[in-house]
Design a protein around this motif. Structure first.
Motif: not given
Lengths: 113, 114
Positions: A33, A45, A48, A56
């Motif tokens: 990630x 984030x 990933x 994701x």
């Protein structure tokens, strides 16, 4: 047992350029990630990778792309760099997409001038 | 969307004393994990402690313990017998049980005075 490694440590780029950051996961981990940490903020984030596919994705534009190789290492590519892309880029690895614990690397500090 | 809030940008504690860092979060999910991460000047994020939402018992890891209040959506970290090496940025983070994406708070800078 090597932990998560990232390269380079620091990088300076000019607006409009493209950059590639690299990450090798902890031994035995297969999921990577990527996070962006702006100065004075918590990490956010980006995306990933698992089984060489993006699984994701966070709220980042298409200028941010990635790749995962058969040995589980990963690259983060950023095109058309903006001043706002200046940040610490963290890579984290885990086992599987529901990995109980994520292990972080030391990060790559990107400065865009 | 899930959000994590740390309302204390900076905290200070005397060496050997106890300090509590606050964290609140917002989620409509019932199955999730909560974490506290430490980020020293070396920048590497280190896991301090984790809590599974389905567990009523508060997690403890040596000098570190949490106060998990699920109904209030509160997750504080208590550091006992503070040491100089505890000085760092501390981040509270949330993760769905079925997933890997961590959502972080803005962080609390902890200073430890000798």
């Amino acid at each position: 047992d090597a932990g998560v490694t990232q390269s380079p440590t620091h990088l300076i780029k000019t607006r409009g350029q493209q950059v590639t950051l690299r990450c090798s996961p902890k031994s035995g981990h297969d999921t990577v990630s990527w996070y962006q940490q702006a100065l004075g903020q918590g990490p956010q984030f980006i995306f990933q990778y698992y089984e060489e596919e993006e699984r994701q994705r966070g709220n980042f534009p298409d200028r941010f792309s990635g790749h995962q190789f058969p040995n589980y290492s990963s690259e983060l590519n950023v095109n058309a760099l903006l001043l706002g892309d200046s940040a610490l880029y963290l890579c984290a690895s885990s086992s599987g997409t529901r990995g109980y614990e994520q292990y972080f690397g030391p990060g790559t500090r990107l400065t865009v001038t | 969307a899930q959000t994590v809030t740390q309302s204390q940008p900076e905290m200070s504690v005397q060496e050997a004393e106890t300090v509590t860092l606050s964290c609140t979060y917002d989620t409509s999910e019932s199955d999730y994990y909560l974490f506290w991460y430490k980020q020293p000047p070396s920048r590497q994020m280190i896991l301090v402690i984790r809590q599974e939402a389905y567990k009523q018992q508060n997690a403890t890891e040596n000098r570190f313990s949490v106060n998990f209040q699920k109904a209030a959506k509160s997750f504080s970290l208590k550091i006992s017998d503070s040491q100089l090496g505890d000085a760092a940025m501390y981040f509270c983070a949330y993760r769905l049980y079925a997933g890997n994406m961590l959502t972080f708070g803005g962080g609390t800078r902890l200073m430890v005075k000798p």
